[in-house]
Design a protein around this motif. Structure first.
Motif, mmCIF file in Angstrom:
data_model
loop_
_atom_site.group_PDB
_atom_site.id
_atom_site.type_symbol
_atom_site.label_atom_id
_atom_site.label_comp_id
_atom_site.label_asym_id
_atom_site.label_seq_id
_atom_site.Cartn_x
_atom_site.Cartn_y
_atom_site.Cartn_z
ATOM 1 N N LEU A 1 0.777 -1.034 -0.082
ATOM 2 C CA LEU A 1 -0.057 0.015 0.097
ATOM 3 C C LEU A 1 0.910 1.068 -0.124
ATOM 4 C CD1 LEU A 1 -3.074 0.724 0.023
ATOM 5 C CD2 LEU A 1 -2.756 0.725 2.603
ATOM 6 N N TYR A 2 0.492 2.077 -0.767
ATOM 7 C CA TYR A 2 1.420 3.428 -1.169
ATOM 8 C C TYR A 2 0.541 4.697 -0.326
ATOM 9 C CZ TYR A 2 3.797 0.731 -4.668
ATOM 10 O OH TYR A 2 4.336 -0.208 -5.391
ATOM 11 N N PHE A 3 1.078 5.129 0.765
ATOM 12 C CA PHE A 3 0.336 6.181 1.391
ATOM 13 C C PHE A 3 0.944 7.601 0.992
ATOM 14 C CE2 PHE A 3 0.349 2.380 4.010
ATOM 15 C CZ PHE A 3 -0.601 2.678 5.071
ATOM 16 N N PHE A 4 -0.103 8.517 1.054
ATOM 17 C CA PHE A 4 0.103 9.761 0.381
ATOM 18 C C PHE A 4 -0.945 10.813 1.494
ATOM 19 C CE2 PHE A 4 0.594 7.377 -3.591
ATOM 20 C CZ PHE A 4 1.665 7.811 -4.090
ATOM 21 N N ALA A 5 -0.420 12.094 1.336
ATOM 22 C CA ALA A 5 -1.232 13.164 1.970
ATOM 23 C C ALA A 5 -1.068 14.179 0.948
ATOM 24 C CB ALA A 5 -0.605 13.587 3.205
ATOM 25 N N ALA A 6 -2.064 14.988 0.783
ATOM 26 C CA ALA A 6 -2.093 16.149 0.005
ATOM 27 C C ALA A 6 -3.395 17.219 0.524
ATOM 28 C CB ALA A 6 -2.732 15.531 -1.363
ATOM 29 N N PRO A 7 -2.929 18.632 0.242
ATOM 30 C CA PRO A 7 -3.971 19.383 0.683
ATOM 31 C C PRO A 7 -5.248 19.818 -0.303
ATOM 32 C CG PRO A 7 -2.029 20.494 -0.555
ATOM 33 C CD PRO A 7 -1.715 18.835 -0.500
ATOM 34 N N TYR A 8 -6.126 20.229 0.295
ATOM 35 C CA TYR A 8 -7.398 20.682 -0.542
ATOM 36 C C TYR A 8 -7.827 21.708 0.207
ATOM 37 C CZ TYR A 8 -10.510 19.079 3.138
ATOM 38 O OH TYR A 8 -11.063 19.070 4.276
ATOM 39 N N THR A 9 -8.884 22.299 -0.601
ATOM 40 C CA THR A 9 -9.736 23.639 -0.304
ATOM 41 C C THR A 9 -11.231 23.556 -0.460
ATOM 42 O OG1 THR A 9 -9.480 24.916 -2.123
ATOM 43 C CG2 THR A 9 -7.415 24.934 -0.545
ATOM 44 N N PRO A 10 -12.082 24.157 0.101
ATOM 45 C CA PRO A 10 -13.609 24.080 -0.413
ATOM 46 C C PRO A 10 -13.534 24.118 -1.866
ATOM 47 C CG PRO A 10 -13.297 25.278 1.758
ATOM 48 C CD PRO A 10 -11.759 24.958 1.259
ATOM 49 N N ALA A 11 -12.903 24.917 -2.526
ATOM 50 C CA ALA A 11 -12.952 25.163 -3.852
ATOM 51 C C ALA A 11 -12.608 23.882 -4.710
ATOM 52 C CB ALA A 11 -12.032 26.418 -4.537
ATOM 53 N N ASP A 12 -11.831 22.719 -4.127
ATOM 54 C CA ASP A 12 -11.365 21.613 -4.703
ATOM 55 C C ASP A 12 -12.643 20.740 -4.841
ATOM 56 O OD1 ASP A 12 -9.029 22.560 -5.621
ATOM 57 O OD2 ASP A 12 -8.144 22.211 -3.231
ATOM 58 N N ARG A 13 -13.625 20.772 -3.929
ATOM 59 C CA ARG A 13 -14.808 19.759 -3.992
ATOM 60 C C ARG A 13 -15.546 20.099 -5.528
ATOM 61 N NH1 ARG A 13 -16.150 18.358 1.102
ATOM 62 N NH2 ARG A 13 -17.361 16.502 -0.083
ATOM 63 N N LEU A 14 -15.392 18.815 -6.107
ATOM 64 C CA LEU A 14 -15.935 18.991 -7.414
ATOM 65 C C LEU A 14 -17.433 18.196 -7.713
ATOM 66 C CD1 LEU A 14 -12.717 18.067 -9.375
ATOM 67 C CD2 LEU A 14 -13.567 20.313 -8.964
ATOM 68 N N ALA A 15 -17.447 17.317 -6.711
ATOM 69 C CA ALA A 15 -18.703 16.608 -6.781
ATOM 70 C C ALA A 15 -19.158 15.883 -5.299
ATOM 71 C CB ALA A 15 -18.374 15.317 -7.666
#
Length: 232
Positions: free
Chosen positions: A155-169
């Motif tokens: 299993l490859y583990f990642f983390a990543a930032p997001y913002t409310p504007a990145d909610r697409l669906a």
């Protein structure tokens, strides 16, 4: 096994040669593969491998191991440090339900199999499907074998930032694949508390949340001249 579906006849997924996995491995001189049998080939593959193993005292012995091959996967913790939030999922997991979990509804980090993609591409796909979010730059956290006694998956583990504007669906997964996933946007402090009171019991999610608290986006920031704990 010399013939049959998955060997020399295509199985229901069009696969052949499934009995060849592991044959010819020579990276460890203490292991000699003797035979590989298919014991089940549903969506994924169960094999029984017979091999000779040289113990630390020099004696050779013949062993058998069953391995479940479901392919490799990737998992991600999306985080929003400005609002102190993380995105997780809740879904029904029958194996946990049948093994003592009260209702089988597990809170987890979004994850999925790689299929034919590389890990980064796969986890962006899974995030769009399960969470309905477009991830920012990925941080590769670690790779791990989660159940190495019987499951081949890495299993490859990642983390990543997001913002409310990145909610697409809305997310929710792929209904045609039987997925019915609830998206949870939680304060990070709440999610971390859930790892200690039994509300989060999924291994991959525990690892990512604790990494985020100790070394990741929610780790304490040292002031200039401060020393890290234990004098490190």
């Amino acid at each position: 096994m010399t013939s049959g579906p998955g060997v020399d006849i295509p199985d229901h997924r069009g696969r052949t040669g499934l009995h060849l996995a592991g044959r010819g491995l020579e990276r460890n001189p203490r292991v000699r593969i003797r035979d590989v049998e298919l014991t089940s080939q549903g969506w994924h593959v169960l094999r029984r491998t017979t091999f000779d193993y040289r113990r630390r005292d020099g004696r050779w012995e013949t062993q058998q191991r069953e391995t479940y091959d479901r392919g490799n996967g990737a998992v991600v913790l999306p985080y929003d440090t400005d609002r102190g939030r993380v995105l997780l999922t809740r879904q029904f997991r029958y194996p946990a339900y049948v093994n003592g979990h009260p209702d089988g509804m597990l809170v987890e980090a979004a994850a999925g199999l790689l299929d034919a993609d590389d890990p980064a591409t796969a986890i962006r796909r899974e995030s769009a499907e399960e969470l309905g979010v477009r991830l920012g730059p990925l941080t590769h956290v670690l790779d791990a074998y989660m159940s190495p006694g019987s499951v081949t998956e890495r299993l490859y583990f990642f983390a990543a930032p997001y913002t409310p504007a990145d909610r697409l669906a809305a997310g929710g997964g792929v209904e045609e694949e039987g997925e019915d996933i609830e998206v949870l946007e939680l304060p990070f402090t709440d999610a971390l508390a859930m790892t200690t009171d039994g509300r989060i019991t999924d291994g991959k999610t525990l690892l990512l949340l604790h990494w985020a608290a100790l070394h990741g986006p929610f780790a304490p920031r040292l002031a200039p001249g401060d020393r890290p704990p234990h004098g490190g």
